[in-house]
Design an enzyme around this catalytic site. Structure first.
Site, PDB file in Angstrom:
ATOM      1  CB  SER A 189      31.240 -42.955 -25.813  1.00  0.00           C
ATOM      2  OG  SER A 189      32.346 -42.611 -26.589  1.00  0.00           O
ATOM      3  CG  HIS A 191      30.785 -46.008 -30.240  1.00  0.00           C
ATOM      4  ND1 HIS A 191      31.320 -47.112 -29.620  1.00  0.00           N
ATOM      5  CD2 HIS A 191      31.352 -44.935 -29.645  1.00  0.00           C
ATOM      6  CE1 HIS A 191      32.167 -46.717 -28.693  1.00  0.00           C
ATOM      7  NE2 HIS A 191      32.204 -45.401 -28.684  1.00  0.00           N
ATOM      8  CD  GLU A 195      29.391 -50.615 -29.884  1.00  0.00           C
ATOM      9  OE1 GLU A 195      28.855 -51.458 -29.161  1.00  0.00           O
ATOM     10  OE2 GLU A 195      29.975 -49.610 -29.427  1.00  0.00           O
ATOM     11  CG  ASN A 242      32.353 -47.374 -24.322  1.00  0.00           C
ATOM     12  OD1 ASN A 242      33.480 -47.847 -24.191  1.00  0.00           O
ATOM     13  ND2 ASN A 242      32.117 -46.332 -25.085  1.00  0.00           N
TER      14      ASN A 242
HETATM   15  N1  LIG Z   1      38.299 -41.040 -27.162  1.00  0.00           N
HETATM   16  C1  LIG Z   1      37.706 -42.212 -27.387  1.00  0.00           C
HETATM   17  O1  LIG Z   1      38.252 -43.291 -27.127  1.00  0.00           O
HETATM   18  C2  LIG Z   1      36.344 -42.253 -28.020  1.00  0.00           C
HETATM   19  C3  LIG Z   1      35.920 -43.439 -28.647  1.00  0.00           C
HETATM   20  C4  LIG Z   1      34.683 -43.457 -29.314  1.00  0.00           C
HETATM   21  C5  LIG Z   1      33.872 -42.336 -29.300  1.00  0.00           C
HETATM   22  N2  LIG Z   1      34.298 -41.190 -28.647  1.00  0.00           N
HETATM   23  C6  LIG Z   1      33.410 -40.016 -28.707  1.00  0.00           C
HETATM   24  O2  LIG Z   1      33.903 -39.154 -29.737  1.00  0.00           O
HETATM   25  C7  LIG Z   1      33.629 -37.791 -29.410  1.00  0.00           C
HETATM   26  C8  LIG Z   1      34.925 -36.988 -29.429  1.00  0.00           C
HETATM   27  O3  LIG Z   1      35.837 -37.566 -28.522  1.00  0.00           O
HETATM   28  P1  LIG Z   1      37.407 -37.283 -28.653  1.00  0.00           P
HETATM   29  O4  LIG Z   1      38.071 -38.276 -27.787  1.00  0.00           O
HETATM   30  O5  LIG Z   1      37.806 -37.176 -30.079  1.00  0.00           O
HETATM   31  O6  LIG Z   1      37.481 -35.811 -27.996  1.00  0.00           O
HETATM   32  P2  LIG Z   1      38.650 -34.714 -28.132  1.00  0.00           P
HETATM   33  O7  LIG Z   1      38.526 -33.880 -26.921  1.00  0.00           O
HETATM   34  O8  LIG Z   1      39.949 -35.368 -28.455  1.00  0.00           O
HETATM   35  O9  LIG Z   1      38.209 -33.867 -29.433  1.00  0.00           O
HETATM   36  C9  LIG Z   1      37.047 -33.093 -29.516  1.00  0.00           C
HETATM   37  C10 LIG Z   1      37.306 -32.024 -30.582  1.00  0.00           C
HETATM   38  O10 LIG Z   1      36.049 -31.427 -30.931  1.00  0.00           O
HETATM   39  C11 LIG Z   1      36.283 -30.062 -31.180  1.00  0.00           C
HETATM   40  N3  LIG Z   1      34.995 -29.356 -31.052  1.00  0.00           N
HETATM   41  C12 LIG Z   1      34.279 -29.151 -29.928  1.00  0.00           C
HETATM   42  N4  LIG Z   1      33.124 -28.505 -30.227  1.00  0.00           N
HETATM   43  C13 LIG Z   1      33.134 -28.309 -31.573  1.00  0.00           C
HETATM   44  C14 LIG Z   1      32.235 -27.711 -32.510  1.00  0.00           C
HETATM   45  N5  LIG Z   1      31.066 -27.192 -32.105  1.00  0.00           N
HETATM   46  N6  LIG Z   1      32.589 -27.676 -33.821  1.00  0.00           N
HETATM   47  C15 LIG Z   1      33.756 -28.212 -34.239  1.00  0.00           C
HETATM   48  N7  LIG Z   1      34.638 -28.803 -33.407  1.00  0.00           N
HETATM   49  C16 LIG Z   1      34.332 -28.861 -32.096  1.00  0.00           C
HETATM   50  C17 LIG Z   1      37.321 -29.640 -30.152  1.00  0.00           C
HETATM   51  O11 LIG Z   1      38.001 -28.459 -30.555  1.00  0.00           O
HETATM   52  C18 LIG Z   1      38.211 -30.889 -30.109  1.00  0.00           C
HETATM   53  O12 LIG Z   1      39.322 -30.778 -30.999  1.00  0.00           O
HETATM   54  C19 LIG Z   1      32.917 -37.816 -28.054  1.00  0.00           C
HETATM   55  O13 LIG Z   1      31.533 -37.824 -28.278  1.00  0.00           O
HETATM   56  C20 LIG Z   1      33.385 -39.159 -27.459  1.00  0.00           C
HETATM   57  O14 LIG Z   1      32.484 -39.681 -26.515  1.00  0.00           O
HETATM   58  C21 LIG Z   1      35.519 -41.115 -28.037  1.00  0.00           C
END
Ligand SMILES: NC(=O)c1ccc[n+]([C@@H]2O[C@H](COP(=O)([O-])OP(=O)(O)OC[C@H]3O[C@@H](n4cnc5c(N)ncnc54)[C@H](O)[C@@H]3O)[C@@H](O)[C@H]2O)c1
Length: 291
Positions: A120, A141, A153, A191
């Protein structure tokens, strides 16, 4: 442009499981890699809940559900991603972790595999620099919830080749998404506008401007937004909102991005949103997609 036949998704949290649903639904073999069997199980449950909900609401037939499930492979090793045309990372929002992951995958995946980050706020250029294949790293994104939101994006690192960028665009189109191109800057387009707005709403709540319901209703009916800010924050997760806000605040030095104190308090209390069963609202059962 060659169609993508197999995708790797790394991380099966809120976004990774949503992105995996999107790729499987588009008919693409989907290999989901998590850190442990327990995390695999949690991701799997999220995906099952989403498709079960679709069947219950009559949007998906039981046969289609089985076909979608049949395209998934759940794994805990990098080596299982060896034959993927594209790998999308959706792990923690941490630059070192993402760089390290791409560096490791560079040794496993064939040279033509494109690495995509769903970050993000972090620099695609910095990730590309640590990847061993800087010309084939692209930012995509997805918006949350990924299975429902049309927008992606698309952003290129300074090093991204035209060919890789166009392949990423074609992949997004194959998924049925609407793509916009953005510069590789913190927060991209969505964002950059959304986070200060959400923080303003939280500050307004702290100041007693109205209740959670009052503010959400005003935003929906007065501004025409499909969801209230607090409904959306519960979908995103308060912990993720904190991380994203802090990351943008550190990069841009603008106080509007700083998360208000209520966010930390809610995290301390475990009120993380839908995934915890309680955030600004209370839910009958914990679950990312509200299924
Ligand atoms: N939550 C949102 O609204 C949103 C929206 C767009 C983008 N993002 C981006 O997406 C990404 C993930 O966010 P999220 O909300 O899904 O987080 P989350 O905490 O729900 O999930 C992250 C997952 O990644 C896993 N993980 C961590 N390190 C790992 C590795 N080395 N190998 C395999 N798995 C691994 C964890 O076990 C966890 O299940 C971030 O970069 C975030 O900025 C989030």
């Amino acid at each position: 442009m060659t169609t993508v036949r197999r995708v790797g998704v790394v991380g099966a949290g809120t976004m990774g499981s949503g992105i995996a649903i999107v790729t499987a639904r588009a008919g693409i073999e989907t290999v989901v890699r998590e850190v442990s069997p327990e995390r695999v199980q949690e991701g799997r449950k999220r995906v099952e809940a989403f498709f079960d909900g679709g069947v219950k609401r009559g949007k998906l037939s039981p046969t289609e559900k089985d076909e979608h499930h049949g395209r998934f492979r759940w794994v805990t090793q990098d080596s299982d991603l060896a034959e993927c045309d594209v790998v999308v990372e959706a792990i923690w929002e941490n630059l070192d972790a993402k760089k390290e992951l791409f560096g490791r995958l560079n040794d496993v995946c064939p040279p033509e595999t494109i690495f995509v980050s769903n970050t993000s706020t972090l620099s695609i250029t910095a990730m590309a620099a640590g990847s061993g294949r800087p010309d084939r790293v692209v930012g995509m994104h997805f918006c949350n919830p990924a299975p429902l939101m049309k927008l992606v994006e698309l952003s290129r690192a300074l090093q991204t080749s035209d060919e890789a960028f166009e392949r990423a665009r074609a992949f997004g189109e194959q998924l049925g998404k609407v793509l916009v191109s953005t510069k590789d800057t913190p927060g991209f387009i969505v964002n950059l506008f959304l986070i200060p707005f959400e923080n303003d709403c939280i500050r307004a709540l702290e100041a007693g401007l109205g209740t959670v319901e009052d503010i959400d209703t005003a935003i929906k009916l007065g501004l025409g937004y499909p969801m209230g800010t607090f409904e959306l924050l519960d979908v995103v997760g308060l912990d993720i909102h904190y991380e994203v806000s802090m990351s943008l605040y550190r990069e841009l030095h603008d106080h509007r991005f700083a998360p208000p104190p209520l966010v930390s308090k809610m995290i301390e209390a475990g009120y993380l949103g839908r995934k915890a069963g309680r955030g600004f609202y209370t839910y009958e059962a914990a679950g990312v997609f509200g299924a």
